[in-house]
Scaffold this active site. Structure first.
Site, mmCIF file in Angstrom:
data_model
loop_
_atom_site.group_PDB
_atom_site.id
_atom_site.type_symbol
_atom_site.label_atom_id
_atom_site.label_comp_id
_atom_site.label_asym_id
_atom_site.label_seq_id
_atom_site.Cartn_x
_atom_site.Cartn_y
_atom_site.Cartn_z
ATOM 1 C CG MET A 22 -11.284 3.052 1.761
ATOM 2 S SD MET A 22 -9.704 2.961 2.595
ATOM 3 C CE MET A 22 -8.458 3.241 1.401
ATOM 4 N N GLY B 294 -0.774 1.648 9.418
ATOM 5 C CA GLY B 294 -0.370 1.470 10.824
ATOM 6 C C GLY B 294 -1.001 1.116 11.803
ATOM 7 C CB SER C 128 -1.024 0.082 1.358
ATOM 8 O OG SER C 128 -1.524 1.259 1.492
ATOM 9 C CG MET D 192 -11.674 -3.150 4.835
ATOM 10 S SD MET D 192 -9.996 -2.565 4.086
ATOM 11 C CE MET D 192 -9.242 -1.648 5.386
ATOM 12 C CG HIS E 132 -3.780 -1.703 -1.644
ATOM 13 N ND1 HIS E 132 -4.927 -2.354 -1.988
ATOM 14 C CD2 HIS E 132 -4.347 -0.737 -0.569
ATOM 15 C CE1 HIS E 132 -5.969 -2.043 -1.137
ATOM 16 N NE2 HIS E 132 -5.472 -1.180 -0.289
ATOM 17 C CG HIS F 189 -9.209 0.146 -0.530
ATOM 18 N ND1 HIS F 189 -8.501 -0.076 0.487
ATOM 19 C CD2 HIS F 189 -10.425 -0.093 -0.429
ATOM 20 C CE1 HIS F 189 -9.418 -0.342 1.387
ATOM 21 N NE2 HIS F 189 -10.667 -0.363 0.939
ATOM 22 C CG ASP G 67 -4.972 2.439 0.530
ATOM 23 O OD1 ASP G 67 -6.027 1.792 0.465
ATOM 24 O OD2 ASP G 67 -3.830 2.124 1.317
ATOM 25 N N GLY H 65 1.218 -1.821 4.085
ATOM 26 C CA GLY H 65 1.827 -0.590 3.709
ATOM 27 C C GLY H 65 2.850 -0.443 4.852
ATOM 28 C CG ASP I 120 -6.081 -2.870 2.967
ATOM 29 O OD1 ASP I 120 -5.086 -2.437 3.564
ATOM 30 O OD2 ASP I 120 -6.527 -1.960 2.469
ATOM 31 N N GLY I 121 -4.835 -4.167 6.061
ATOM 32 C CA GLY I 121 -4.742 -3.517 7.437
ATOM 33 C C GLY I 121 -4.005 -4.370 8.184
ATOM 34 N N GLY I 122 -2.893 -3.849 8.920
ATOM 35 C CA GLY I 122 -2.274 -4.506 10.113
ATOM 36 C C GLY I 122 -1.392 -5.785 9.472
ATOM 37 C CG MET J 97 -8.339 7.035 2.288
ATOM 38 S SD MET J 97 -7.721 7.139 3.957
ATOM 39 C CE MET J 97 -6.704 5.914 3.818
ATOM 40 N N GLY K 251 -9.216 3.938 6.877
ATOM 41 C CA GLY K 251 -8.850 5.402 7.086
ATOM 42 C C GLY K 251 -7.447 5.782 7.308
ATOM 43 C CG PHE K 252 -5.964 6.865 9.840
ATOM 44 C CD1 PHE K 252 -5.608 8.182 9.674
ATOM 45 C CD2 PHE K 252 -7.285 6.858 10.394
ATOM 46 C CE1 PHE K 252 -6.298 9.213 9.874
ATOM 47 C CE2 PHE K 252 -8.353 7.850 10.584
ATOM 48 C CZ PHE K 252 -7.734 9.245 10.164
HETATM 49 C C1 DX5 Z 1 -6.408 1.550 5.682
HETATM 50 C C2 DX5 Z 1 -5.997 1.287 4.116
HETATM 51 C C3 DX5 Z 1 -4.839 0.338 4.002
HETATM 52 C C4 DX5 Z 1 -3.727 0.725 4.471
HETATM 53 C C5 DX5 Z 1 -2.805 -0.562 5.190
HETATM 54 O O1 DX5 Z 1 -7.541 2.083 5.347
HETATM 55 O O2 DX5 Z 1 -6.982 0.564 3.349
HETATM 56 O O3 DX5 Z 1 -4.465 -0.138 2.800
HETATM 57 O O4 DX5 Z 1 -2.787 1.524 3.925
HETATM 58 O O5 DX5 Z 1 -1.707 0.197 6.175
HETATM 59 P P1 DX5 Z 1 -1.077 -0.859 7.005
HETATM 60 O O6 DX5 Z 1 -0.363 -2.050 6.317
HETATM 61 O O7 DX5 Z 1 0.103 -0.080 7.499
HETATM 62 O O8 DX5 Z 1 -1.968 -1.311 8.066
HETATM 63 ZN ZN ZN Z 2 -6.222 -0.285 1.102
#
Ligand code: DX5
Ligand code: ZN
Length: 246
Positions: free
Chosen positions: A78, A176, A9, A168, A35, A76, A37, A224, A202-204, A39, A173-174
């Site tokens: 959002m 990390g 990401s 997800m 990927h 993606h 993102d 990411g 996706d996420g963490g 938003m 939204g963020f």
């Molecule tokens: C969150 C995004 C993710 C994000 C993942 O809203 O959709 O794609 O960048 O970031 P990490 O891998 O750091 O959780």
């Molecule tokens: Zn994403």
């Protein structure tokens, strides 16, 4: 399960040098997809960038030679009103347009005529994306049950079936944030019914959480901060791939 696809990401990349970061991630570090993102500060409480930026960075990465090939721009979305932006993103070079199920019914903040046109069901939106020549993905937020997907995946109309489902594993939204293992039963339920489906998480995700996600059956892995925060991003990418392939 289908082949492992690692999709860093770029939300965690250095936005001041986004083009070079993108090409390096694919060509030097061995990422499959990127990927991207998007938003809108409305569907999620954060703003990133839109089609003009995607268009500028697209030229830094080779276009995929096959539909799911290396260099695929996995956007993606959002955003509210996802139908409204399909054409702009197509022009910008998006390959896979992944909208949120929760946004597919959203009203447009524009004229009544436009509103009725944009108020669309997920199946119709998938058909529209396919008619524009893009791959279509459908994403679920943590609070949305997987059951909403069965009718969509079983659609008798081939063009209304998604090419990928995104589960997800954080609230969008963020970058990390902490991985939510509570979402993995959705992945397992999908994998049990659909051995060949592209299932993205996706996420963490990173070295500490990839085992659980791979066990549940995910094959498209977004990461990411784990990739862009690493000393050796290439090493992280190959570790993620190896874990999914095992
Ligand atoms: C969150 C995004 C993710 C994000 C993942 O809203 O959709 O794609 O960048 O970031 P990490 O891998 O750091 O959780
Ligand atoms: Zn994403």
């Amino acid at each position: 399960a289908p082949q492992a696809i690692i999709a860093p990401s770029i939300l965690s990349a250095d936005f001041a040098v986004l083009g070079p970061e993108c090409s390096k991630t694919v060509n030097e570090h061995g990422a499959d997809w990127l990927h991207v993102d998007i938003m809108d500060g409305h569907f999620v409480p954060n703003i990133t960038f839109g089609a003009p930026v995607v268009g500028k960075i697209r030229s830094h990465v080779d276009k995929p030679s096959t539909p799911h090939g290396k260099g695929t721009f996995d956007c993606h979305m959002m955003i509210a009103e996802p139908k409204k932006w399909v054409r702009d993103f197509k022009k910008a070079g998006c390959d896979l347009y992944c909208f949120h199920y929760e946004a597919a019914f959203s009203d447009a903040s524009c004229s009544p005529e436009e509103k009725s046109e944009l108020k669309t069901s997920p199946g119709e939106l998938i058909r529209y994306i396919h008619d524009e020549g893009l791959l279509a993905g459908i994403a679920l937020k943590p609070d949305t049950p997987v059951d909403v997907l069965w009718d969509i995946l079983e659609s008798p109309i081939e063009k209304e079936k998604p090419d990928m489902v995104l589960i997800m594993t954080v609230h969008p939204g963020f970058g990390g944030q902490k991985f939510m293992a509570s979402e993995l039963p959705k992945v397992a339920a999908l994998r049990e019914k659909y051995p060949d489906l592209n299932i993205e998480v996706d996420g963490g995700l990173g070295p500490g959480t990839i085992d659980q996600a791979a066990d549940a059956g995910a094959n498209v892995i977004v990461a990411g901060s784990a990739v862009f925060g690493a000393k050796d991003p290439g090493e992280v990418i190959s570790l993620l791939r190896k874990t999914v392939e095992e």
